[in-house]
Motif scaffolding. Structure first.
Motif, short mmCIF file in Angstrom:
data_model
loop_
_atom_site.label_atom_id
_atom_site.label_comp_id
_atom_site.label_asym_id
_atom_site.label_seq_id
_atom_site.Cartn_x
_atom_site.Cartn_y
_atom_site.Cartn_z
N ALA A 115 0.84 -1.21 0.00
CA ALA A 115 0.00 0.00 0.00
C ALA A 115 0.87 1.25 0.00
O ALA A 115 0.57 2.22 -0.72
CB ALA A 115 -0.93 -0.01 1.21
N PHE A 116 1.95 1.24 0.78
CA PHE A 116 2.86 2.39 0.82
C PHE A 116 3.51 2.60 -0.54
O PHE A 116 3.56 3.73 -1.05
CB PHE A 116 3.91 2.18 1.90
N LEU A 117 4.02 1.53 -1.15
CA LEU A 117 4.68 1.65 -2.46
C LEU A 117 3.69 2.13 -3.53
O LEU A 117 4.04 2.95 -4.38
CB LEU A 117 5.30 0.32 -2.87
N ALA A 118 2.45 1.63 -3.47
CA ALA A 118 1.44 2.08 -4.42
C ALA A 118 1.12 3.57 -4.22
O ALA A 118 0.95 4.31 -5.20
CB ALA A 118 0.17 1.25 -4.27
N ALA A 119 1.06 4.00 -2.96
CA ALA A 119 0.78 5.41 -2.68
C ALA A 119 1.90 6.31 -3.17
O ALA A 119 1.66 7.37 -3.76
CB ALA A 119 0.56 5.61 -1.18
N VAL A 120 3.15 5.87 -2.97
CA VAL A 120 4.29 6.66 -3.46
C VAL A 120 4.30 6.66 -4.99
O VAL A 120 4.51 7.69 -5.63
CB VAL A 120 5.62 6.11 -2.89
#
Length: 194
Positions: free
Chosen positions: A105-110
């Protein structure tokens, strides 16, 4: 567990466990995202992110409330052989079980910052804020009934539905003083020594 007892985790703590990681990963992703101009530009990205924050917060807070309330109303009293899990253990188990989802989720948000700066991070932060508010709502259910709500630990690991998943057949209840977490899942304040 001896004599048919079960390990029990606090419902509010299970709900609240994802709030801090989602909030802080969202804030971090939004901060990184603001540094990227993106296809839409910062102004549009941040405006879209603010809208996503509000929508995510509302969806998380109101999702499956009827099931929580129904399980709370029908909660059976915990048995004397049931083992109450510490707040820190419940939170650690949730975060350990969801660590790869949090990372993705963090990588997708970035990554989404290259399209709409900060929007993905604000969406994650909205989910985290929604979980805090939902845990507070569960705390109000507990205070109104003057009980603490617990769910069997072995039911939590069977699916992704958390404290209201398909495997959860019912809640257990204890008195308001049981365990090391206050209603809503926050750490219990220690009484001042006299």
């Amino acid at each position: 567990m001896a004599r048919g007892g079960h390990g029990l985790a606090r419902v509010a703590v299970v709900v609240r466990a994802g709030a801090a990681p989602l909030w802080w990963l969202g804030v971090l992703a939004a901060g990184v995202g603001v540094c990227v101009p993106g296809l839409t530009g910062r102004r549009i990205g941040v405006t879209a992110g603010a809208a996503l924050f509000v929508v995510a917060l509302a969806v998380v807070v109101y999702a499956r409330r009827k099931r929580y309330a129904a399980l709370a109303r029908s909660a059976a009293r915990a048995g004397k052989h049931d083992v109450l899990q510490d707040r820190a253990v419940t939170a650690r188990n949730w975060r350990h079980g969801h660590r790869w989802w949090l990372l993705l989720a963090f990588l997708a948000a970035v990554g989404s910052a290259f399209a709409a700066p900060a929007a993905g991070g604000m969406l994650l932060a909205g989910c985290g804020a929604g979980l805090w508010l939902k845990a507070a709502w569960v705390g109000r259910l507990e205070r109104d009934a003057d009980v603490l709500l617990w769910v069997r630990v072995d039911w939590l690991g069977r699916n992704a539905g958390g404290a209201v998943g398909k495997a959860v057949k019912g809640y257990r209840s204890t008195g308001i003083a049981a365990g090391d977490a206050a209603p809503g899942g926050a750490p219990r304040k220690m009484a001042a020594l006299v």
